[in-house]
Design a protein around this motif. Structure first.
Motif, PDB file in Angstrom:
ATOM      1  N   LYS A 256      17.181  40.247 -23.260  1.00 47.90           N
ATOM      2  CA  LYS A 256      16.594  41.538 -23.602  1.00 47.90           C
ATOM      3  C   LYS A 256      16.400  41.748 -25.101  1.00 47.90           C
ATOM      4  O   LYS A 256      16.048  42.847 -25.526  1.00 47.90           O
ATOM      5  CB  LYS A 256      17.466  42.676 -23.044  1.00 47.90           C
ATOM      6  CG  LYS A 256      17.623  42.622 -21.530  1.00 47.90           C
ATOM      7  CD  LYS A 256      16.292  42.688 -20.801  1.00 47.90           C
ATOM      8  CE  LYS A 256      16.470  42.568 -19.294  1.00 47.90           C
ATOM      9  NZ  LYS A 256      15.171  42.528 -18.594  1.00 47.90           N
TER      10      LYS A 256
ATOM     11  N   TYR B  52      20.728  52.991  -9.704  1.00 46.15           N
ATOM     12  CA  TYR B  52      22.077  52.482  -9.425  1.00 46.15           C
ATOM     13  C   TYR B  52      23.092  53.614  -9.308  1.00 46.15           C
ATOM     14  O   TYR B  52      23.932  53.617  -8.397  1.00 46.15           O
ATOM     15  CB  TYR B  52      22.505  51.505 -10.524  1.00 46.15           C
ATOM     16  CG  TYR B  52      21.702  50.230 -10.589  1.00 46.15           C
ATOM     17  CD1 TYR B  52      21.211  49.616  -9.439  1.00 46.15           C
ATOM     18  CD2 TYR B  52      21.431  49.611 -11.815  1.00 46.15           C
ATOM     19  CE1 TYR B  52      20.477  48.433  -9.507  1.00 46.15           C
ATOM     20  CE2 TYR B  52      20.705  48.428 -11.893  1.00 46.15           C
ATOM     21  CZ  TYR B  52      20.217  47.851 -10.737  1.00 46.15           C
ATOM     22  OH  TYR B  52      19.494  46.679 -10.802  1.00 46.15           O
TER      23      TYR B  52
ATOM     24  N   TYR C 120      16.141  52.179 -13.564  1.00 49.34           N
ATOM     25  CA  TYR C 120      17.085  51.479 -12.691  1.00 49.34           C
ATOM     26  C   TYR C 120      18.524  51.949 -12.904  1.00 49.34           C
ATOM     27  O   TYR C 120      19.340  51.901 -11.973  1.00 49.34           O
ATOM     28  CB  TYR C 120      16.949  49.965 -12.840  1.00 49.34           C
ATOM     29  CG  TYR C 120      15.795  49.440 -12.021  1.00 49.34           C
ATOM     30  CD1 TYR C 120      15.892  49.336 -10.641  1.00 49.34           C
ATOM     31  CD2 TYR C 120      14.589  49.102 -12.631  1.00 49.34           C
ATOM     32  CE1 TYR C 120      14.825  48.890  -9.878  1.00 49.34           C
ATOM     33  CE2 TYR C 120      13.510  48.643 -11.868  1.00 49.34           C
ATOM     34  CZ  TYR C 120      13.637  48.551 -10.494  1.00 49.34           C
ATOM     35  OH  TYR C 120      12.567  48.123  -9.737  1.00 49.34           O
TER      36      TYR C 120
ATOM     37  N   ASN D 210      25.033  37.192 -20.566  1.00 46.92           N
ATOM     38  CA  ASN D 210      24.105  37.229 -19.416  1.00 46.92           C
ATOM     39  C   ASN D 210      24.316  38.474 -18.562  1.00 46.92           C
ATOM     40  O   ASN D 210      24.437  38.405 -17.338  1.00 46.92           O
ATOM     41  CB  ASN D 210      24.271  35.962 -18.560  1.00 46.92           C
ATOM     42  CG  ASN D 210      23.936  34.703 -19.341  1.00 46.92           C
ATOM     43  OD1 ASN D 210      22.920  34.644 -20.023  1.00 46.92           O
ATOM     44  ND2 ASN D 210      24.805  33.706 -19.249  1.00 46.92           N
TER      45      ASN D 210
ATOM     46  N   TYR E 114      22.244  41.032 -18.039  1.00 49.88           N
ATOM     47  CA  TYR E 114      21.074  41.479 -17.273  1.00 49.88           C
ATOM     48  C   TYR E 114      20.396  40.319 -16.544  1.00 49.88           C
ATOM     49  O   TYR E 114      20.860  39.180 -16.581  1.00 49.88           O
ATOM     50  CB  TYR E 114      20.076  42.166 -18.206  1.00 49.88           C
ATOM     51  CG  TYR E 114      20.576  43.446 -18.827  1.00 49.88           C
ATOM     52  CD1 TYR E 114      20.887  44.550 -18.047  1.00 49.88           C
ATOM     53  CD2 TYR E 114      20.744  43.549 -20.204  1.00 49.88           C
ATOM     54  CE1 TYR E 114      21.344  45.731 -18.612  1.00 49.88           C
ATOM     55  CE2 TYR E 114      21.193  44.731 -20.785  1.00 49.88           C
ATOM     56  CZ  TYR E 114      21.488  45.820 -19.984  1.00 49.88           C
ATOM     57  OH  TYR E 114      21.936  46.985 -20.556  1.00 49.88           O
ATOM     58  N   ASN E 115      19.260  40.644 -15.946  1.00 46.64           N
ATOM     59  CA  ASN E 115      18.489  39.663 -15.177  1.00 46.64           C
ATOM     60  C   ASN E 115      17.582  38.817 -16.073  1.00 46.64           C
ATOM     61  O   ASN E 115      16.608  38.234 -15.608  1.00 46.64           O
ATOM     62  CB  ASN E 115      17.641  40.376 -14.124  1.00 46.64           C
ATOM     63  CG  ASN E 115      16.684  41.393 -14.732  1.00 46.64           C
ATOM     64  OD1 ASN E 115      16.832  41.776 -15.892  1.00 46.64           O
ATOM     65  ND2 ASN E 115      15.711  41.844 -13.965  1.00 46.64           N
ATOM     66  N   GLY E 116      17.874  38.776 -17.339  1.00 47.15           N
ATOM     67  CA  GLY E 116      17.103  38.011 -18.310  1.00 47.15           C
ATOM     68  C   GLY E 116      17.442  38.483 -19.712  1.00 47.15           C
ATOM     69  O   GLY E 116      18.128  39.495 -19.895  1.00 47.15           O
TER      70      GLY E 116
ATOM     71  N   LYS F 172      24.605  40.596  -9.996  1.00 43.80           N
ATOM     72  CA  LYS F 172      23.446  39.709  -9.961  1.00 43.80           C
ATOM     73  C   LYS F 172      22.153  40.514 -10.028  1.00 43.80           C
ATOM     74  O   LYS F 172      22.063  41.604  -9.465  1.00 43.80           O
ATOM     75  CB  LYS F 172      23.466  38.857  -8.681  1.00 43.80           C
ATOM     76  CG  LYS F 172      24.623  37.879  -8.625  1.00 43.80           C
ATOM     77  CD  LYS F 172      24.548  37.025  -7.368  1.00 43.80           C
ATOM     78  CE  LYS F 172      25.687  36.020  -7.315  1.00 43.80           C
ATOM     79  NZ  LYS F 172      25.624  35.178  -6.080  1.00 43.80           N
ATOM     80  N   ASP F 173      21.167  39.962 -10.705  1.00 46.09           N
ATOM     81  CA  ASP F 173      19.850  40.571 -10.820  1.00 46.09           C
ATOM     82  C   ASP F 173      19.948  42.023 -11.298  1.00 46.09           C
ATOM     83  O   ASP F 173      19.349  42.940 -10.731  1.00 46.09           O
ATOM     84  CB  ASP F 173      19.106  40.508  -9.485  1.00 46.09           C
ATOM     85  CG  ASP F 173      17.611  40.746  -9.643  1.00 46.09           C
ATOM     86  OD1 ASP F 173      17.081  40.462 -10.732  1.00 46.09           O
ATOM     87  OD2 ASP F 173      16.983  41.245  -8.694  1.00 46.09           O
ATOM     88  N   ASN F 174      20.710  42.224 -12.361  1.00 45.21           N
ATOM     89  CA  ASN F 174      20.934  43.561 -12.916  1.00 45.21           C
ATOM     90  C   ASN F 174      19.725  44.004 -13.747  1.00 45.21           C
ATOM     91  O   ASN F 174      19.419  43.406 -14.775  1.00 45.21           O
ATOM     92  CB  ASN F 174      22.199  43.559 -13.782  1.00 45.21           C
ATOM     93  CG  ASN F 174      22.482  44.908 -14.420  1.00 45.21           C
ATOM     94  OD1 ASN F 174      21.882  45.918 -14.055  1.00 45.21           O
ATOM     95  ND2 ASN F 174      23.400  44.932 -15.364  1.00 45.21           N
ATOM     96  N   CYS F 175      19.078  45.055 -13.302  1.00 42.52           N
ATOM     97  CA  CYS F 175      17.904  45.606 -14.000  1.00 42.52           C
ATOM     98  C   CYS F 175      18.255  46.838 -14.832  1.00 42.52           C
ATOM     99  O   CYS F 175      17.387  47.660 -15.150  1.00 42.52           O
ATOM    100  CB  CYS F 175      16.818  45.961 -12.992  1.00 42.52           C
ATOM    101  SG  CYS F 175      16.227  44.585 -11.999  1.00 42.52           S
TER     102      CYS F 175
ATOM    103  N   GLU G  65      26.453  49.083 -11.865  1.00 43.19           N
ATOM    104  CA  GLU G  65      25.407  48.065 -11.862  1.00 43.19           C
ATOM    105  C   GLU G  65      25.833  46.821 -11.094  1.00 43.19           C
ATOM    106  O   GLU G  65      27.021  46.485 -11.055  1.00 43.19           O
ATOM    107  CB  GLU G  65      25.035  47.700 -13.304  1.00 43.19           C
ATOM    108  CG  GLU G  65      24.352  48.849 -14.028  1.00 43.19           C
ATOM    109  CD  GLU G  65      24.196  48.620 -15.520  1.00 43.19           C
ATOM    110  OE1 GLU G  65      23.354  49.285 -16.121  1.00 43.19           O
ATOM    111  OE2 GLU G  65      24.930  47.781 -16.080  1.00 43.19           O
TER     112      GLU G  65
END
Length: 201
Positions: free
Chosen positions: A80, A129, A125, A74, A76-78, A116-119, A113
């Motif tokens: 990939k 960062y 991005y 996990n 990233y923010n979702g 949380k909520d890493n794009c 980075e």
């Protein structure tokens, strides 16, 4: 002679590729992102791992093992995999993750980075960062990430790679003095001055 760099890039022709560029040429290089390496997680470790991946191909439609490895923690923010876009930025983060001994916290630190909520799967991005941490530069160092695009703006940063070598231009050799002809013809011999005896003249 201009400075040259050698890079390792994910998703270059749907695989990991080794490339070279001349700075100042028509290559759309926008600048360099400098990871926060330390004594444990070094540029050398990151480069060694990245070079070991050269030639690795995606399985199609942006499916690749680097996205899968980071999805499993996990990162990233979702999810990939398959990558929503090209996976060049994901490859850079996975290089840091492997250089850090698969320690997620260290990898996030190295790559500037957020936890949380890493794009960071986006090239843009990653630039944001690194810039926030004052780690964006115009001149390269080995271990930097190089960003490509048309300008430093969203949807304009298109690609990213890892700098594995920087070749500085060699200085031009100094010209050899041309012997001057003497009044009587012929060539005057070169004069070697002894600086310790300069006061005698």
């Amino acid at each position: 002679m201009a400075k040259k760099i050698t890079t390792v890039e994910g998703n270059k022709g749907n695989k990991v590729s080794k490339c070279s560029y001349t700075l100042g040429g028509k290559n759309n290089i926008l600048g360099f992102l400098r990871p926060r390496y330390d004594d444990e997680v070094t540029a050398e470790k990151t480069i060694k791992w990245a070079l070991s991946q050269v030639g690795t191909k995606e399985s199609g439609n942006n499916h690749n093992k680097y996205s899968k490895e980071l999805d499993a923690i996990n990162y990233y923010n979702g999810k990939k995999d398959p990558a929503e876009a090209d996976w060049c930025a994901i490859f850079q983060d996975d290089a840091a993750y492997n250089a850090a001994g698969k320690d997620k916290e260290k990898a996030l630190y190295i790559s500037c980075e957020p936890e949380k909520d890493n794009c960071g799967a986006s090239c843009y991005y990653q630039y944001v960062y690194f810039k926030e941490h004052k780690r964006f530069f115009k001149e390269p160092k080995v271990g930097d990430r190089v960003i490509f695009g048309t300008k430093l703006a969203k949807k304009c940063i298109k690609h990213i790679g890892l700098v594995v070598e920087v070749n500085e231009p060699k200085p031009e050799p100094e010209p050899t003095p041309t012997p001057k002809p003497t009044p009587g013809g012929g060539i005057a011999p070169a004069t070697n001055y002894n600086m310790s005896e300069a006061g005698k003249y």
